[in-house]
Design an enzyme around this catalytic site. Structure first.
Site, PDB file in Angstrom:
ATOM      1  N   GLN A  34       1.000  -1.157  -0.501  1.00 53.55           N
ATOM      2  CA  GLN A  34       0.547  -0.024  -0.068  1.00 53.55           C
ATOM      3  C   GLN A  34       0.671   1.160   0.489  1.00 53.55           C
ATOM      4  OE1 GLN A  34      -3.111  -1.913   2.703  1.00 53.55           O
ATOM      5  NE2 GLN A  34      -4.121  -0.121   2.455  1.00 53.55           N
ATOM      6  N   PHE A  44      -7.146  -3.250   2.645  1.00 52.96           N
ATOM      7  CA  PHE A  44      -7.337  -3.281   4.003  1.00 52.96           C
ATOM      8  C   PHE A  44      -6.200  -2.543   4.940  1.00 52.96           C
ATOM      9  CE2 PHE A  44      -9.073  -6.757   1.911  1.00 52.96           C
ATOM     10  CZ  PHE A  44     -10.041  -6.005   1.038  1.00 52.96           C
ATOM     11  N   GLU A  47     -13.318   3.776   4.539  1.00 48.39           N
ATOM     12  CA  GLU A  47     -13.282   3.168   6.185  1.00 48.39           C
ATOM     13  C   GLU A  47     -15.066   3.178   6.564  1.00 48.39           C
ATOM     14  OE1 GLU A  47      -9.513   3.101   7.318  1.00 48.39           O
ATOM     15  OE2 GLU A  47      -9.401   4.531   6.433  1.00 48.39           O
TER      16      GLU A  47
END
Ligand SMILES: Cc1cc2nc3c(=O)[nH]c(=O)nc-3n(C[C@H](O)[C@H](O)[C@H](O)COP(=O)(O)OP(=O)(O)OC[C@H]3O[C@@H](n4cnc5c(N)ncnc54)[C@H](O)[C@@H]3O)c2cc1C
Ligand code: FES
Ligand code: FES
Length: 1502
Positions: A915, A946, A1421
């Site tokens: 990420q 995630f 989120e």
């Protein structure tokens, strides 16, 4: 010759390792990367492929990660790449997966495509070209497929779009389908045309010799016995290991030791006709052991149907009716595993695993309850002539053993014993039977408890069973037990069925479940299951005898078992985009989504490995807390193909620290001196690759011949890949890189072979050397004819395969298998720990083991007002309440992996599934001690992150890079799932203790919270505590609050960011407190919430103040609007009345509604971008963020199109989408992209792109204006070319942009996002099973950049929140710190069946983020916290249960005095995750539920 046909192309299996998984074979030998391996254990379906066995007329879908390729000889296989692709066109299933936005990260998608395509093909094969399967049938074909991103709704819509009876208008958000209507299966090309390929007709035995093994696939029992006898005779070795029986090999997904190293003879059972038959006799159904579970389900269903007891959709009776025995069996077996495992896994395999491995078998419980008998044959004792008579599977030596005896510990099943068949008595009149299981989801997961109950002798008007069999399976103290409940059986046998006998049986059952040894809720659950089975029979008897009294009748109205949930659906609502912004705001299909559906989309593990690439595997600690006495890798280094071993010794001092610039304390790459958590990396083994095999296979596919087989360079690779030996160098020198066969002398070839033999002499016995296989050159043939090439190259294959006597059976199961085997050979000696380990919050508190970071990430103490005084003075109080939020695992489908490629001048390129590629760059540069410019980190897309790949990928990337530098060769490190789960500490567990003071109306006046976060041995970036501190009061206006947060330091793996870190725990904590307050006040939880909300600001107010000092612009506080919206959208008031009415009429199923909100604070990051326009008008853009499936590249592309379209006259806008390509992230272009996380990256990346495009627009505007209203993009490019021809007015066509250049809108700014949800849920008070029926979610995402993507994010985040609420919890062994949930067998991410049946999503209309010209708000989120609505709904249902049971006369409801500090109020509250056990426990705690007492009460009345 054994062949397998993959996507229409035949592959010769001769010489291939037959034990290699189909997935490994496809990826390594057939060059098909579309088969993705995510779990490697049959639990996720990412690897699913369609297959047709020889002679079969329908398509199976199987898990390619488990199916050994040798067992598929003669099969036709179709992978997603074969279903359709960019060259030959896409299949309708793929097109719809794209059009319905059903693929986000795309890692699960090829498996879904293959499974759904297979089901559609079957429908047409069975019912003809116009077939229209029902939606349930199509949805069922995917019950073995996990998706972690989408929340399943769009995937189910794709299924429904092909099904009958579905109105296309009712389907979710989709690009218009071409034909405007559900095209059904009829429009779909068949994936496979069943038929028998010439090479294997399924009737002739197969034999493959490879890897030191003989692989047999006999077609009859007699052949099987003969082959085993022949093998014994040939081996002349009385002590030779017995044959290894292989059926579907799905067992190896659960048990990794099923392939003992000493196996020599593998006998496939899948073609043995006696074992494959289902034979009805007069009294029995004889089921061959190699019959698959799916086949048995269909045989049982047909039998039940022909007996006039057709199973319902559920295979079960409706409420209060007894069930047909075989229908019940079929319904239970249809819940075993997922669809793909059921199609490969066999009845025999399941029972043998239950016997030998303690499998939590549903089949064993069911068949034990039904009274089945096992037919067993000892092949070692069987003489060939006696083997099998072909009738019914029982040969002369077959022994009949009652299943109970077979499964008992007393029965020894020798390895040479073959389970031949199961004999099931046919149902007799008067037989009643029910088997069922309680599990975290309807299918794909193992039971928490399963049960089978059989009552016999109830024909006519007899009310007393002549016999009763009750079998219960559950986890006892020493593992899974499936045993008879003798005391309860005795209570029912011969007793007249009624309240009294039921009361006795229920009481006796508690003794059977051994109180004291098992959690109390197991006894309660067992009672519930018994009542579920017997209740309908008692009620039927009562009715026959004139009916029972109303209250007893109500008690007996038990819900049916095993009802599969309906296929989920949903509505999506959003504002249409303003056309001026087009295509921003349009629900465009995801960028390159079709490539995801065909598996052509490339992830890091698919990046082609350069020649000579090595594979690495971690050596991890078996202790959690110890000193390291020694690490000895010498045995590992002796193994074939092992190149080197790295440990902390290779990284002196600080180089061993993973450092990336984030404020994380030094985390060691490899443990030095002592280990601080279980599975901590101690070192890395690096071993050779299988590249040689891949080259061979690739050449072979393209019609190879001797001359084209290998290029000189490839030959070098093969030699390079040989195990360490001077001979390798000798060979290399001798030919100077020329391929020996190329030059054509057999002498050369023999020399190479000899070199190979020397190299592999430690690896294979002489009998297995290539020479013994009649090597072409050895056979001294004058020339090398074409057909001999395969054998010629066997020596090369042996070189690269590294056949080994131990464990070659697994070669190819995983890419880095040699490295993994070697990793296990590294010997580590441990000394005593310096201090005892800390594995829980309680232990950390006892030993004061806390981190004390400076600044906001450290221990937090906050206070507002006077909480102690407010609590003391409050009308009502809760003292010492607790809420525990368990830790979670990200369960991204793509495991952590990296590929490091050394480059000239000490540089290195690292492909990382990360990420944050700039963190990778910094961490690698630090470990290598080089400057950042020498490290290029690259990433195209990530298969789900995630938060788990923000920092947890760094050790993987750094280790690969260090190994690459040490060896001077590319190194790939792919973590297998178990390692991934063990190394990644995931979301931290949190414990909150609180005192609250509130009024009788539920208004909270004071709250004192003490929170403990369980961090790992290294703190990573301790975000959770920090976020919780800001979020804990959410939107609640609590005037007096104190908060302390402590960060526990434990001997556990490093915890990390996970979607909404801290915010998620905060939401579950505060909403649980609201539930407790509501429970205590006897009020509805929604009303209590409303009374505590920060009120809507008065007109004209500029700011709103939230608790704990947070101020925000009044315009941002959209919660009051959202709350009203969700109430209206969900018809809250009407449905509340409906729920009450339902509960009134239903004694055991109770429903509840939950209404909650979400709040999420963000800071929008600064981002840069780079955009280039090429001479042909096409555009390439680099954006500052990773594509994780969240649609970043799509939104960025839309922004490029919208911005550059300003250069066109209005009528010609926007630019065609195909002109723009978003290019892979690389630190060489955008060096400081920063982490993709915090939900704002897409938005910020779009800001960056906008800034870059604005530079270009400014430069090109004058030329565009000159073109006037008729000017096209092509004209503009011509004008640019003209201008560029004159240096004086050249227009640079590349531009950097940075958000800071956008003025105030580009400055870093923060805002708060709100959302609201209403969920309806149902619980079964008897068994604790729960189902989410409907959720309505409304999110404020501002002016959506792409509503389809944003709705996908809402659904996906909500699904992860549901996982948190319902089923996901990391558990460690409290005494060793070992992770107990290191597979999907034990860790339960939500399946489609766990999702709401109706999932409606609306984006708040008319909203816009004023401080950004794009107007969007973050979405990734915040919706996760809306899953608290499910917790609230379940709690409401449980409260309805308390009321019911209190009314039915048990010890009345929960305590509701002025002071609720006692255990009852606490225990009546649901714990997280809300498992069936927790529901049963909360029901019992709130009502004193005791079924035996309840029936005892009404026994007199009855
Ligand atoms: C993801 C997943 C989920 C699952 N969920 C469930 C579940 O919910 N409930 C449940 O009950 N089960 C479940 N299972 C277990 C599943 O049912 C078994 O894996 C399957 O039935 C085993 O059959 P197989 O043909 O693949 O056996 P194999 O894997 O081929 O064999 C298993 C073992 O049995 C031996 N063996 C096989 N057949 C014979 C025979 N005829 N005689 C002697 N030995 C034999 C083999 O040598 C091997 O040791 C699950 C499995 C997976 C992978
Ligand atoms: S089921 Fe095969 S990879 Fe998960
Ligand atoms: S799209 Fe299904 S796992 Fe990512």
């Amino acid at each position: 010759m054994p062949v397998i046909t993959i996507n229409g192309r035949q592959h010769d299996l001769e010489g291939a390792d037959p034990a290699q998984s189909l997935a490994a074979y496809c990826r390594e030998c057939a060059g098909d990367q579309s088969v993705r391996v995510a779990c490697g254990s049959g639990a996720c379906g990412a690897c699913a492929v369609a297959a047709v066995p020889p002679g079969r007329t329908s398509v199976l879908t199987i898990n390619a990660c488990l199916a050994p390729v040798g067992s598929l000889a003669g099969y036709q296989v179709m992978t997603a790449a074969g279903v359709g692709n960019s060259k030959q066109g896409f299949h309708p299933v793929q097109e719809r997966m794209g059009a319905f936005h059903a693929s986000q990260c795309g890692y699960c998608t090829p498996g879904i495509v293959a499974a759904l395509g297979g089901a559609l093909t079957n429908a047409q094969l069975e019912d003809g070209a116009g077939a229209q399967p029902g939606p349930e049938e199509l949805a069922r074909c995917l019950d073995g497929n996990l998706c972690r991103c989408t929340g399943y709704r769009p995937i189910m819509d794709v299924c429904k779009s092909f099904a009958s009876g579905v109105d296309i208008e009712d389907l979710g958000l989709h690009a218009p389908l071409a034909d405007g209507a559900a095209a059904a299966a009829a429009g779909c090309p068949l994936l496979l045309q069943p038929g028998t390929p010439p090479a294997a007709d399924g009737k002739t035995p197969l034999r493959i010799e490879a890897g030191g093994r003989t692989w047999l696939a006999p077609t009859s029992l007699e052949e099987l016995i003969e082959a085993c006898a022949a093998q014994r005779a040939a081996g002349n070795d009385a002590a030779a290991p017995p044959p290894r029986f292989l059926a579907g090999n799905t067992g190896s997904g659960l048990f990794h030791d099923l392939w003992p190293a000493e196996d020599r003879l593998v006998v496939g059972l899948g073609r043995v006709r006696e074992l494959r038959a289902v034979t009805p006799t007069e009294s029995h159904l004889v089921v061959g052991a190699a019959v698959t579970i799916a086949e048995l389900v269909s045989a049982l269903s047909s039998h039940a149907a022909s007996a006039g007891k057709a199973p319902s959709a559920a295979g079960a009776a409706t409420a209060g009716e007894p069930c047909s025995p075989f229908a019940s069996l079929a319904a239970m077996l249809a819940r075993i595993a997922g669809a793909h495992v059921r199609q490969a896994g066999t009845v025999g395999g399941n029972l043998v695993l239950a016997k030998r491995k303690g499998l939590e078998s549903d089949l064993a419980t069911a068949l034990l309850g039904w009274g089945a008998t096992a037919l067993v044959l000892d092949v070692a004792a069987a003489a060939p002539s006696n083997g099998g008579n072909g009738s019914g599977g029982a040969g002369p030596h077959t022994e009949e053993v009652p299943l109970e005896a077979f499964l008992s510990a007393g029965h020894n099943m020798a390895p040479s014993q073959l389970l031949v068949a199961l004999s099931l008595p046919l149902p007799a009149g008067g037989d009643y039977f029910l088997c069922t299981k309680v599990a975290p989801a309807h299918s794909s997961v193992h039971a928490t408890m399963n049960a089978a109950v059989k009552l016999s002798g109830l024909s006519g008007d007899s009310s007393a069973p002549t016999s009763a069999t009750i079998v219960l399976g559950y986890h006892g103290g020493a593992g899974w037990v499936a045993q008879r409940a003798r005391a309860a059986e005795a209570a029912l046998t011969g007793a007249k069925l009624g309240a009294s006998s039921l009361a006795s049986a229920l009481r006796a059952l508690c003794a059977d479940v051994a109180p004291g040894q098992h959690p109390q809720e197991f006894a309660a659950m067992a009672q519930g299951l018994l009542l579920q089975a017997v209740g309908p029979v008692v009620r039927e008897r009562c009715a026959a005898g004139g009916g029972c009294l109303p209250r007893l009748d109500r008690l007996l109205q038990v819900p049916p078992a095993s009802v599969p949930p309906a296929v989920m659906g949903g509505r999506q609502e959003f504002d249409p985009a303003p056309s001026a912004q087009a295509p921003l705001g349009a629900p465009l299909e995801k960028d390159r989504v079709l490539l995801q559906t065909s598996g052509e989309a490339q992830y890091t593990a698919d990046v082609p490995a350069p020649a000579g690439t090595l594979h690495a595997a971690w050596v991890t600690s078996s202790e959690a807390c110890a000193t390291i006495a020694s690490i000895d890798a010498s045995a590992a280094l002796q193994l074939p193909r092992v190149v080197t071993f790295l440990s902390a010794e290779d990284l002196p001092g600080e180089l061993n620290h993973v450092k990336c610039g984030l404020p994380m304390l030094p985390e060691e790459l490899f443990a030095r001196g002592q280990v601080v958590h279980h599975a901590q990396p101690l070192g890395l083994v690096v071993a050779e690759t299988q590249v040689g095999m891949r080259i061979l296979a690739a050449r072979k596919r393209s019609g190879w011949c001797c001359k084209t087989l290998l290029r000189a360079e490839e030959c070098r690779v093969l030699l390079w890949a040989a195990p360490h030996s001077v001979d390798r160098w000798r060979v290399l020198r001798r030919w100077g890189g020329q391929h020996p066969c190329w030059e054509g002398t057999r002498g050369d070839c023999r020399a190479l072979q000899q070199a190979a033999a020397v190299d592999i002499r430690t690896a294979v016995r002489p009998a297995q050397l290539p020479t013994s296989r009649g090597h072409a050159c050895h056979a001294a043939q004058p020339a090398m004819p074409r057909q001999n090439v395969p054998t010629t190259c066997w020596c090369l294959r042996a070189l690269t395969c590294g056949s080994s006597p131990s464990g070659c059976n697994l070669a190819g199961f995983r890419l880095q298998d040699a490295a993994m085997r070697a990793a296990r050979a590294v010997r580590v000696e441990y000394g005593p720990p310096e201090q005892p380990g800390v594995f829980s919050i309680e232990q950390a508190r006892e030993r004061s083991s806390f981190y004390n970071f400076p600044g906001p990430f450290g221990c937090i103490e906050k206070q507002e007002g006077d909480p102690a005084g407010a609590i003391a003075g409050a009308e009502r109080r809760i003292l010492g309440g607790t809420v525990r939020v368990p830790g979670n695992y990200h369960m991204y489908l793509e495991p952590q992996n990296a590929l490091a490629i050394p480059d000239e001048g000490g540089c290195i390129k690292v492909h990382a599934a990360a990420q944050s590629i700039d963190a990778v760059q910094r961490a690698v540069a630090h470990a290598l001690g080089v400057r950042q410019h020498s490290v290029e980190a690259v990433c195209r897309r990530v298969g789900g992150g995630f938060g788990g790949k923000a920092t947890r990928n760094l050790p993987v990337a750094v280790a690969a890079a260090v190994a690459a530098v040490k060896t001077g060769r590319p190194v790939r490190l792919v973590q297998d799932r178990a390692t991934d789960m063990r190394l990644n500490g995931g979301r931290c567990e949190v414990l909150a203790e609180y005192d609250a003071g509130f009024s009788s109306e539920g208004v909270i006046q004071g709250l004192s919270l003490r929170i403990f976060c369980l961090l790992g041995a290294f703190p990573d970036f301790p975000m959770d505590g920090f976020a919780m501190a800001g979020m804990i009061t959410m939107a609640y206006n609590i005037p007096n609050v104190s908060l302390s947060i402590k960060q526990c330091k434990a001997n556990l793996p490093t915890t990390t960011f996970m979607r909404a870190p801290g915010d998620a725990q905060a939401a579950f904590i505060i909403e649980s407190i609201m539930e407790r307050v509501a429970l205590d006040c006897g009020l509805g939880a929604a009303a209590v919430r409303e009374r505590n909300f920060v009120p809507a600001p008065p007109a004209g107010a500029e700011t709103v103040r939230l608790s704990m000092g947070k101020e925000m612009p009044a315009v941002d506080y959209t919660l009051p609007r959202l709350w009203q919206h969700v109430k209206a959208a969900s018809n809250y008031e009407r449905r509340a009345a409906e729920v009450a009415a339902f509960n009134e009429g239903s004694p055991w199923l109770k429903r509840g509604l939950g209404l909650t909100h979400t709040r999420f604070d963000v800071i929008v990051q600064a981002k840069s971008a780079y955009v280039s326009i090429f001479a042909d008008g096409s555009v390439a853009a680099f954006a500052g963020g990773a594509e994780l499936g969240q649609g970043l590249t799509t939104k960025v592309k839309q922004t490029v199109l919208a911005e550059l379209s300003q250069l066109l006259p209005e009528g010609s806008r926007p630019l065609p989408a195909e002109l723009v390509r978003i290019v892979d992230q690389t630190t060489n272009v955008l060096p400081a992209a920063s982490v993709t996380g915090g939900s704002t990256t897409s938005e910020a990346a779009c800001h960056g792109i906008k800034a870059a495009c604005q530079v270009l627009v400014k430069r090109l505007q004058p030329l565009a204006e000159k073109l006037g209203p008729e000017g096209t993009w092509a004209d503009l490019m011509k004008a640019v070319a003209g201008a560029n021809a004159m240096a004086s007015c050249a227009v640079p066509l590349s531009a950097f942009g940075h958000t800071s250049e956008l003025g105030s809108e580009g400055a870093r700014f923060g805002y708060t996002i709100w959302g609201a949800a209403c969920t309806e849920a149902e619980v079964n008070l008897l068994t604790g099973e729960r189902q989410i029926l409907r959720s309505d979610l409304v999110m404020d995402v501002g002016r959506s950049l792409n509503p389809a993507i944003d709705i996908g994010q809402v659904e996906g985040a909500f699904a992860q929140g549901l996982g948190m609420a319902l089923s996901e919890a990391r558990r460690v062994d409290p005494s060793t710190g070992r992770l107990l949930t290191d597979s999907l067998w034990d860790y339960h991410a939500p399946t489609a069946s766990a999702m709401p049946r109706q999932l409606n999503v609306a984006l708040l209309p008319g909203s816009r983020m004023e401080r950004s010209t794009l107007g969007a708000k973050a979405v990734g989120e915040p919706p996760l916290m809306l899953a608290t609505s499910a917790l609230s709904a379940l709690q409401a249902a449980v409260r309805a249960g308390h009321a019911e049971l209190a009314a039915l006369g048990t010890a009345g409801g929960h305590a509701s005095g002025g002071e609720a500090g006692g255990a009852d109020g606490e225990a009546a509250l649901l714990r997280l995750p809300v498992s069936a056990e927790n529901v049963v426990a909360a029901v019992a705690a709130g009502s004193g539920r005791d079924l035996a007492g309840l029936f005892g009460t009404w026994a007199g009345e009855a």
